[in-house]
Design a protein around this motif. Sequence first.
Motif, mmCIF file in Angstrom:
data_model
loop_
_atom_site.group_PDB
_atom_site.id
_atom_site.type_symbol
_atom_site.label_atom_id
_atom_site.label_comp_id
_atom_site.label_asym_id
_atom_site.label_seq_id
_atom_site.Cartn_x
_atom_site.Cartn_y
_atom_site.Cartn_z
ATOM 1 N N GLU A 84 7.960 -10.777 47.793
ATOM 2 C CA GLU A 84 7.304 -9.619 48.383
ATOM 3 C C GLU A 84 8.260 -8.447 48.456
ATOM 4 O O GLU A 84 9.477 -8.612 48.560
ATOM 5 N N PRO A 85 7.710 -7.194 48.473
ATOM 6 C CA PRO A 85 8.561 -6.040 48.629
ATOM 7 C C PRO A 85 9.270 -6.063 49.954
ATOM 8 O O PRO A 85 8.769 -6.521 50.970
ATOM 9 N N ALA A 86 10.454 -5.519 49.976
ATOM 10 C CA ALA A 86 11.280 -5.583 51.177
ATOM 11 C C ALA A 86 10.709 -4.742 52.293
ATOM 12 O O ALA A 86 10.583 -5.183 53.412
ATOM 13 N N ALA A 87 10.362 -3.497 52.027
ATOM 14 C CA ALA A 87 9.877 -2.600 53.080
ATOM 15 C C ALA A 87 8.773 -1.752 52.499
ATOM 16 O O ALA A 87 9.027 -0.804 51.792
ATOM 17 N N ALA A 88 7.515 -2.157 52.737
ATOM 18 C CA ALA A 88 6.383 -1.455 52.164
ATOM 19 C C ALA A 88 5.562 -0.721 53.199
ATOM 20 O O ALA A 88 4.829 0.180 52.877
ATOM 21 N N ALA A 89 5.657 -1.117 54.459
ATOM 22 C CA ALA A 89 4.762 -0.562 55.460
ATOM 23 C C ALA A 89 5.036 0.889 55.853
ATOM 24 O O ALA A 89 4.118 1.642 56.059
ATOM 25 N N PRO A 90 6.303 1.326 55.981
ATOM 26 C CA PRO A 90 6.534 2.651 56.562
ATOM 27 C C PRO A 90 6.004 3.819 55.740
ATOM 28 O O PRO A 90 5.836 4.896 56.277
ATOM 29 N N VAL A 91 5.776 3.659 54.439
ATOM 30 C CA VAL A 91 5.393 4.774 53.581
ATOM 31 C C VAL A 91 3.880 4.800 53.446
ATOM 32 O O VAL A 91 3.266 3.823 53.030
ATOM 33 N N GLY A 92 3.273 5.941 53.823
ATOM 34 C CA GLY A 92 1.840 6.115 53.705
ATOM 35 C C GLY A 92 1.481 7.046 52.566
ATOM 36 O O GLY A 92 2.349 7.638 51.919
ATOM 37 N N PRO A 93 0.185 7.219 52.291
ATOM 38 C CA PRO A 93 -0.236 8.091 51.193
ATOM 39 C C PRO A 93 0.207 9.537 51.362
ATOM 40 O O PRO A 93 0.441 10.232 50.366
ATOM 41 N N ASP A 94 0.296 10.017 52.600
ATOM 42 C CA ASP A 94 0.689 11.409 52.815
ATOM 43 C C ASP A 94 2.097 11.698 52.302
ATOM 44 O O ASP A 94 2.393 12.833 51.919
ATOM 45 N N ARG A 95 2.962 10.691 52.301
ATOM 46 C CA ARG A 95 4.335 10.879 51.825
ATOM 47 C C ARG A 95 4.476 10.658 50.329
ATOM 48 O O ARG A 95 5.429 11.114 49.717
ATOM 49 N N LEU A 96 3.534 9.951 49.737
ATOM 50 C CA LEU A 96 3.625 9.645 48.309
ATOM 51 C C LEU A 96 3.005 10.717 47.423
ATOM 52 O O LEU A 96 3.384 10.852 46.266
ATOM 53 N N PHE A 97 2.037 11.466 47.961
ATOM 54 C CA PHE A 97 1.307 12.424 47.144
ATOM 55 C C PHE A 97 1.334 13.791 47.817
ATOM 56 O O PHE A 97 1.096 13.908 49.029
#
Length: 430
Positions: A2-15
């Motif tokens: 599994e990815p190490a840290a996936a929860a903290p990043v939401g769509p608002d930060r990715l796009f």
Amino acid sequence: MEPAAAAPVGPDRLFDSHRLPSDGLLLLSLLLYAPVGLCLLLLRLFLGLHVFLVSCALPDSAPRRFIVRVMCSVLGLVVRQSHPRERQQQQQRSLRAHVYIANHITHFDHNVLNLLTSCNAPVLNGTSGFICWSRGFLEVGGTESRAELLESLKAYSSQGGHPPLLLFPEETTTNGRAGLLRFSSWPFSILDAVQPVALQVQRPFVAVSVADASWITELLWTFFVPFTIYQVRWLPSICRPAEETREEFALRVQELLAQELGVLPTRLTAADKAEHLKRLRHSPPASYAPPVPSPPSGARSRGPPSTASAEDVRLMGLAQRVKEVLPHVPLAVIRKDLAQTQCVDTTIANLLEGRVPHEEETEASLPAPSASGTHRPPASPPAATVPVKLFARSPEARHLSLQERKRILYDYARRRYREKYGSAQQEGSR
């Protein structure tokens, strides 16, 4: 795995949903640069046609890539890669890798990598024709379903002499700053050995990519800004062990690229981006509304708050004038008639002559006297001052009595209105 840290990043930060900067200083710099940018845009549109013709005329070779790369630098596309010595060492370690796996930031990532090495990016959305070919995509059969596409790509890779495949497991673009979308597992089903490629893009003044922008819009902005820098880092090829599933292999490559780029691997997918864009379209940010002058206290106590326009404020002022002359008439009735007549005298006449039906308010609901003491409303309606001692027997006498009372009420109302507003109108006419 599994990815190490996936929860903290939401769509608002990715796009990114806005192209222009929010910083005031950067926005001012962009406005000052705009005339220069427009001139560059027109010039680069003319030069871009020549770059396209040269890239189509010359065969795929190292001299052709060098010429086109120099011409693209004039268009504002600056491409950098790892140190040449490191590149040679990585090429020796990556002889078996015929699939390049890269993160996806702009609509022109495959064109940038084509300036450095020979590779083909298959078209995945089913479109074909001249636009697909002119943008540098590889047309393969069976794009109607993912299974047919996978079989076509396996057949392409099994044949010798073809350039490596360039695939983007994220399947959509991000801003490249916060994290990587979850890698789809189907690109890792073609071959068991892949070579990761880390992309980073920098651009002054404006965002590198906007979530819902088309490739034409991105191309125009690329020609408008002074430059766009693509940094390409070639990582050593990775092989999938026999005991590792394709999903685990995809997550392992995602973590490796995220660590190289200094971002986080996430569980979000291209479907989450589509849902995020849908929410943005259906719930746009509330626009700023300027404050509206608050209505008088009498109106505020009898009606719910609303965003009144200038016309409503004017009607409220006229209604207060009528209310001071006829305090026993409800304010809602006055405003309703004023909306039709647009005249204080006409509304007073309609109320006195009974053309507007209404119920009289009690003394407790009447507005309080003004603190300034300039005027004092009557304690009771003026109709009480009309002496009617006897009830007339004939209809004609009763009609005359009613007309006499209406005349007295009307004269009384007009006299109060003139006493209050007549002097102000005379001074204004002077």
